[in-house]
Write a protein that holds these residues in place. Structure first.
Motif, PDB file in Angstrom:
ATOM      1  N   PRO A  62     -24.482  50.916 -27.853  1.00 62.28           N
ATOM      2  CA  PRO A  62     -23.724  49.675 -28.044  1.00 62.28           C
ATOM      3  C   PRO A  62     -22.305  49.795 -27.507  1.00 62.28           C
ATOM      4  O   PRO A  62     -21.617  50.799 -27.732  1.00 62.28           O
ATOM      5  N   PHE A  63     -21.889  48.792 -26.769  1.00 62.70           N
ATOM      6  CA  PHE A  63     -20.542  48.757 -26.181  1.00 62.70           C
ATOM      7  C   PHE A  63     -19.587  48.248 -27.248  1.00 62.70           C
ATOM      8  O   PHE A  63     -19.603  47.071 -27.597  1.00 62.70           O
ATOM      9  N   GLU A  64     -18.759  49.138 -27.797  1.00 60.61           N
ATOM     10  CA  GLU A  64     -17.986  48.831 -28.991  1.00 60.61           C
ATOM     11  C   GLU A  64     -16.737  48.001 -28.730  1.00 60.61           C
ATOM     12  O   GLU A  64     -16.125  47.486 -29.659  1.00 60.61           O
ATOM     13  N   GLU A  65     -16.312  47.890 -27.477  1.00 59.97           N
ATOM     14  CA  GLU A  65     -15.060  47.198 -27.178  1.00 59.97           C
ATOM     15  C   GLU A  65     -15.263  45.693 -27.074  1.00 59.97           C
ATOM     16  O   GLU A  65     -16.339  45.219 -26.713  1.00 59.97           O
ATOM     17  N   GLU A  66     -14.224  44.958 -27.377  1.00 60.72           N
ATOM     18  CA  GLU A  66     -14.241  43.503 -27.230  1.00 60.72           C
ATOM     19  C   GLU A  66     -13.742  43.164 -25.833  1.00 60.72           C
ATOM     20  O   GLU A  66     -12.693  43.648 -25.393  1.00 60.72           O
ATOM     21  N   ILE A  67     -14.495  42.343 -25.120  1.00 58.80           N
ATOM     22  CA  ILE A  67     -14.136  41.977 -23.752  1.00 58.80           C
ATOM     23  C   ILE A  67     -14.150  40.462 -23.585  1.00 58.80           C
ATOM     24  O   ILE A  67     -14.784  39.745 -24.360  1.00 58.80           O
ATOM     25  N   VAL A  68     -13.444  40.004 -22.580  1.00 56.52           N
ATOM     26  CA  VAL A  68     -13.495  38.599 -22.180  1.00 56.52           C
ATOM     27  C   VAL A  68     -14.098  38.553 -20.783  1.00 56.52           C
ATOM     28  O   VAL A  68     -13.631  39.242 -19.873  1.00 56.52           O
ATOM     29  N   MET A  69     -15.156  37.761 -20.603  1.00 59.14           N
ATOM     30  CA  MET A  69     -15.811  37.620 -19.314  1.00 59.14           C
ATOM     31  C   MET A  69     -15.775  36.164 -18.889  1.00 59.14           C
ATOM     32  O   MET A  69     -16.234  35.284 -19.632  1.00 59.14           O
ATOM     33  N   TRP A  70     -15.254  35.925 -17.704  1.00 59.88           N
ATOM     34  CA  TRP A  70     -15.198  34.558 -17.149  1.00 59.88           C
ATOM     35  C   TRP A  70     -15.334  34.655 -15.637  1.00 59.88           C
ATOM     36  O   TRP A  70     -14.652  35.470 -15.003  1.00 59.88           O
ATOM     37  N   GLY A  94     -11.993  41.162 -18.553  1.00 59.56           N
ATOM     38  CA  GLY A  94     -10.708  41.650 -19.032  1.00 59.56           C
ATOM     39  C   GLY A  94     -10.755  41.850 -20.527  1.00 59.56           C
ATOM     40  O   GLY A  94     -11.827  41.887 -21.139  1.00 59.56           O
ATOM     41  N   ARG A  95      -9.595  41.967 -21.112  1.00 60.94           N
ATOM     42  CA  ARG A  95      -9.505  42.140 -22.557  1.00 60.94           C
ATOM     43  C   ARG A  95      -8.794  40.988 -23.237  1.00 60.94           C
ATOM     44  O   ARG A  95      -8.699  40.940 -24.456  1.00 60.94           O
TER      45      ARG A  95
END
Length: 329
Positions: A266-274, A279-280
């Motif tokens: 599981p990818f534990e980091e929070e990301i923003v995808m657009w 990014g973060r």
């Protein structure tokens, strides 16, 4: 490949929730695809299973487009003009046809069936993808991998790998990332990953030993298969949570079945995808879009493509807000 939607949804993705079990066996979630046109009036259509509201990542796999078999003379095939990427790696894999890849590293390469091209976007890269004149049928998948914070501004890179064919009773496999069935890929990734094409003979069954720390996704290209105790049809993706040490796949059709097996912790980091950026924060996305529209040196330039670049879509009229995987019931 670019996300060519004119109004791409913003996604802020958190760590996946734990999966459920029923009677000691993992519960397989079935994810259906949505069709997306790949630009132009005679657009080639792709089937997108990641991301979606019910699941945004499987390991670090964050994007999965599945396309074809496409009649290239009728549709025009693939012609994706130079476009940018940040914070991710692209994985290109074909079943049939041929695609010409050009990028701002100066790479000029062909994507062929059974050969993987992996491009690292990191801080910024741009590339184009065009089906070759000799291609009459185009069929394959385009996958993205999110880069962890430590490496999300990594240098541009391009790797090409031709995996060996591993044959077992009733099946053959090509492991292009990670390891499976005694085959291991030397290709570098920034988080542990599994990526493999598996073809099963009619009515054949295989049981694969897998890493219990990985969650897995099985994308069906052709045939009807049963994953553990769940039937999956073409273009569906079956999700299996962590904690499973074997996966049993059965071809329930009278012809060959082909699937793509993806996995990772599981990818534990929070990301923003657009659009084509990861990014973060909202500001990371805004900055990347501004840099692309300004033709800054961040992304470089693609040489040899006969046309202009893809313009970035307009940003949503709001700060991008979190969207997480919902709890499983």
């Amino acid at each position: 490949m670019s996300n060519v939607e004119t109004e791409p949804a913003e996604l802020r993705c958190g760590a996946p929730v734990d999966g459920g079990r029923q009677g000691g066996a993992p519960v397989v979630d079935v994810l259906s695809a949505r069709e997306v046109p790949l630009g132009g009036p005679r657009a080639m259509r792709v089937r997108r299973t990641l991301p979606q509201r019910s699941r945004t990542l499987i390991g670090a796999w964050c994007f999965a487009d599945h396309y074809g078999p496409t009649d290239v003379p009728a549709t025009g095939g693939m012609d994706v003009a130079p476009h940018p990427h940040t914070g991710l790696q692209t994985v290109s894999w074909l079943f049939s046809g041929e695609v010409e890849h050009r990028d701002s590293l100066g790479t000029h390469a062909l994507i062929r069936p059974g050969e993987m091209n992996l491009m690292t976007g990191g801080y910024g890269i741009c590339h184009s993808e065009v089906s070759t004149p000799g291609t009459t049928v185009l069929h394959g998948v385009q996958l993205w991998v999110a880069l962890p914070e430590e490496h999300r501004n990594a240098d541009r890179d391009f790797q090409h790998y031709v995996p060996e064919v591993v044959r077992t009773e009733g099946a053959e496999m090509r492991v292009f990332l990670g390891s499976l069935a005694g085959s291991a890929s030397p290709v570098r990734t920034f988080t542990p990953l599994l990526g493999a094409e598996i073809t099963l003979e009619p009515r054949a069954a295989i049981t694969l030993a897998v890493d219990t720390a990985f969650e897995h996704g099985l994308l069906v290209d052709s045939g009807g298969v049963r994953l553990i105790d769940t039937v999956l049809r073409p273009a569906e993706l079956g999700y299996v949570p962590c904690g499973t040490d074997t996966l049993t796949v059965v071809n329930e059709s009278d012809g060959p079945a082909r699937v793509m097996l993806l996995g990772g912790p599981p990818f534990e980091e929070e990301i923003v995808m657009w659009w084509n950026f990861i990014g973060r924060s909202h500001d990371d996305i805004v900055r990347a879009r501004e840099d692309w529209e300004a033709s800054s040196g961040r992304f470089g330039a693609v040489e040899g493509y006969p046309g202009g670049r893809l313009p970035a879509p307009a940003l949503p009229n709001a700060v991008m807000t979190p969207r997480r995987n919902p709890p499983r019931h």
